[in-house]
Design a protein around this motif. Structure first.
Motif, short mmCIF file in Angstrom:
data_model
loop_
_atom_site.label_atom_id
_atom_site.label_comp_id
_atom_site.label_asym_id
_atom_site.label_seq_id
_atom_site.Cartn_x
_atom_site.Cartn_y
_atom_site.Cartn_z
N ARG A 95 16.61 25.22 -23.94
CA ARG A 95 15.95 24.47 -25.09
C ARG A 95 16.59 22.86 -25.00
O ARG A 95 17.76 22.83 -24.53
CB ARG A 95 16.23 25.09 -26.30
CG ARG A 95 15.89 24.16 -27.49
CD ARG A 95 16.32 24.82 -28.86
NE ARG A 95 17.75 24.59 -28.85
CZ ARG A 95 18.20 25.41 -29.77
NH1 ARG A 95 17.77 26.28 -30.70
NH2 ARG A 95 19.55 25.36 -30.03
N GLY A 96 15.63 21.95 -25.05
CA GLY A 96 16.19 20.78 -25.20
C GLY A 96 15.99 19.77 -24.03
O GLY A 96 15.17 20.18 -23.11
N ASP A 97 16.58 18.40 -24.15
CA ASP A 97 16.12 17.52 -22.94
C ASP A 97 17.53 16.91 -22.68
O ASP A 97 18.40 16.70 -23.39
CB ASP A 97 15.36 16.38 -23.73
CG ASP A 97 14.02 16.65 -24.19
OD1 ASP A 97 13.19 16.94 -23.22
OD2 ASP A 97 13.59 16.74 -25.27
N VAL A 98 17.71 16.95 -21.32
CA VAL A 98 18.90 16.29 -20.68
C VAL A 98 18.96 15.51 -19.75
O VAL A 98 17.78 15.50 -18.90
CB VAL A 98 19.55 17.78 -19.90
CG1 VAL A 98 20.93 17.34 -19.10
CG2 VAL A 98 20.24 18.55 -21.28
N LEU A 99 19.49 14.20 -19.52
CA LEU A 99 19.61 13.35 -18.75
C LEU A 99 20.90 13.91 -17.81
O LEU A 99 21.81 13.70 -18.32
CB LEU A 99 19.79 11.95 -19.02
CG LEU A 99 19.56 10.97 -17.98
CD1 LEU A 99 18.35 11.01 -17.24
CD2 LEU A 99 19.89 9.61 -18.53
N MET A 100 20.63 14.29 -16.64
CA MET A 100 21.76 14.70 -15.88
C MET A 100 22.22 13.57 -14.98
O MET A 100 21.40 12.89 -13.97
CB MET A 100 21.32 15.97 -14.96
CG MET A 100 22.37 16.50 -14.18
SD MET A 100 23.61 17.48 -15.23
CE MET A 100 22.50 19.00 -15.69
#
Length: 153
Positions: A95-100
């Protein structure tokens, strides 16, 4: 470096605090707006509230290695902190949004349902750039003699 055994036994905010001892990677980044960094510019602890919960740990078929699986939760506007692992990380965004963000390659935007792979020793930082607490399933195949996580300023 963080002792894997201690980190895995705690699996709570205390472990996350140890995990997130690192700050943004440069003063220029720290001055960028929240939408770019994933945290608030004046946030004294961008890793506060990040948790890593041990789900399972097993010896690997390869001598000297083990498989470790965790549930990582990163609150809105927070990040994991710059770190690396002594082996590979195979992950999935539940779940969610990540900038790796990586030290040696362009950033990777990940959204709910996306898988990811981080090679051995690559320094990275997962920044929650979404509107909910991000949940990631991370599975590591790591050298059992080394700490699971090494943090960097």
């Amino acid at each position: 470096m963080i002792d894997r055994r201690s980190l895995l036994r705690t699996g709570t905010a205390a472990a996350a605090g140890a995990l997130g001892a690192a700050s943004l990677s440069s003063p220029a980044e720290a001055a960028e707006p929240a939408s770019r960094t994933g945290g608030h510019p004046a946030d004294p602890d961008p890793t506060a509230g990040v948790t890593r919960t041990l789900l399972q740990e097993h010896p690997s078929p390869a001598a000297g290695w083990e498989a470790v699986q965790t549930l990582v939760q990163i609150p809105r506007h927070k990040e994991s902190g710059r770190h690396s692992h002594p082996g590979i990380e195979v992950g999935y965004i539940i779940r969610g949004d990540v900038l790796m963000v990586f030290d040696d390659r362009p950033p990777l935007r990940l959204r709910t349902g996306d898988p990811f792979f981080i090679p051995n020793g690559v320094i990275h930082n997962a920044r929650n750039v979404g509107t909910v607490t991000t949940m990631m399933l991370s599975t590591y195949v790591v050298d059992e003699t080394k700490p699971l996580v090494t943090t960097y300023p």
